[in-house]
Design a protein around this motif. Sequence first.
Motif, PDB file in Angstrom:
ATOM      1  N   ALA A   1      34.395 -30.939 -30.537  1.00  0.00           N
ATOM      2  CA  ALA A   1      34.513 -29.995 -31.265  1.00  0.00           C
ATOM      3  C   ALA A   1      34.681 -28.499 -30.428  1.00  0.00           C
ATOM      4  O   ALA A   1      35.570 -27.532 -30.631  1.00  0.00           O
TER       5      ALA A   1
ATOM      6  N   ARG B   1      32.984 -27.727 -37.474  1.00  0.00           N
ATOM      7  CA  ARG B   1      32.038 -27.614 -36.377  1.00  0.00           C
ATOM      8  C   ARG B   1      30.610 -27.442 -36.930  1.00  0.00           C
ATOM      9  O   ARG B   1      29.791 -26.603 -36.663  1.00  0.00           O
TER      10      ARG B   1
ATOM     11  N   LEU C   1      29.465 -24.067 -32.349  1.00  0.00           N
ATOM     12  CA  LEU C   1      29.199 -25.367 -32.993  1.00  0.00           C
ATOM     13  C   LEU C   1      27.961 -25.077 -33.673  1.00  0.00           C
ATOM     14  O   LEU C   1      27.097 -24.391 -33.098  1.00  0.00           O
TER      15      LEU C   1
END
Length: 295
Positions: free
Chosen positions: A50, A66, A187
């Motif tokens: 990610a 994410r 993330l």
Amino acid sequence: MAIDHHHHTPPIHGVSTLRVLPDEGGMRNWDRIIVDAKIKTRLLSHALLALAHEKEFYALPGALQRLVILSGPPGTGKTTLAAGLAEVVANELAEKGDTCLVEVNPHALPSEMLGESQRNVARLLDNSLPELALRYPHVVVVIDEVESFAVRRSSASFEANPIDVHRASDAVLEGMDRLMKRSPNVLVVATTNFPGAIDEAFTSRADLVLSLAIPDLETSAQIIALSLVELAGIWEEIGDLASNGDLHRQLAELCVGWDGRQLRRLPLKALSASKELALNPGKLKAKHLFQAVTA
Ligand SMILES: Nc1ncnc2c1ncn2[C@@H]1O[C@H](COP(=O)(O)OP(=O)(O)OP(=O)(O)O)[C@@H](O)[C@H]1O
Ligand SMILES: [Mg+2]
């Protein structure tokens, strides 16, 4: 708010810690959690996928969410592992720049009112986090106890005004979507010990949902060992206990069903059982540990 001079603690509502990584703390959180290696591998690989290719995924909107969810009973290491993930990610991506770890704790929000926290969440997701994402190449946001925000609409509790509950979870979901679109270098790792309470609309946004469990016998023995090894680093006389694998297994057999937090604290529980041990931890013996199991 955690006061730690190694950490920046800016006054962002709902944020309990902010760490710029890698830092001198190393990988203390990641290393401290003993879980099946597969769980750590999955978690790290997903995070790297990610965060290491944000530009590529920017060209493929919606291809990768994410958002990672860590679920499991209390004391199974969710919060520690989530923070630890930021540490390893920071290490792996160090050449590409710093990683900022942001720990969001719903209970750190100033108001218990859902309506108020809804505005705070919106401010966090729409202002504070995107600003951090402009300042740092990689951002890992840990949303602890996410169920406090994303309450499943169909089972909203009777105490809260259901309309507020709907609004609060909508605010989180919409805010998350905006954040993910605007800030591809973020993330989000959400933890929960009550997966049943999280909105389906939230879980369906996660590409990875990992469950942590109460440790098995072997893992329990390793957690007890780790805890003793740490103490032996301070009080050398404990070294024999720390290296005694048979002892760790015998203790673990008596601690079936204990969570990671309880196992980890067993040696401290033993030390705090008497004044003499409290003053001279080096005098800790196996019998004290067995006594602490049943105390
Ligand atoms: N699998 C494990 N291995 C080693 N230590 C563990 C493990 N699980 C928990 N611990 C220890 O227990 C303590 C609590 O862990 P943590 O706060 O991460 O758990 P949690 O799952 O987030 O709990 P809660 O649901 O109550 O928030 C920490 O000191 C952690 O190091
Ligand atoms: Mg936790």
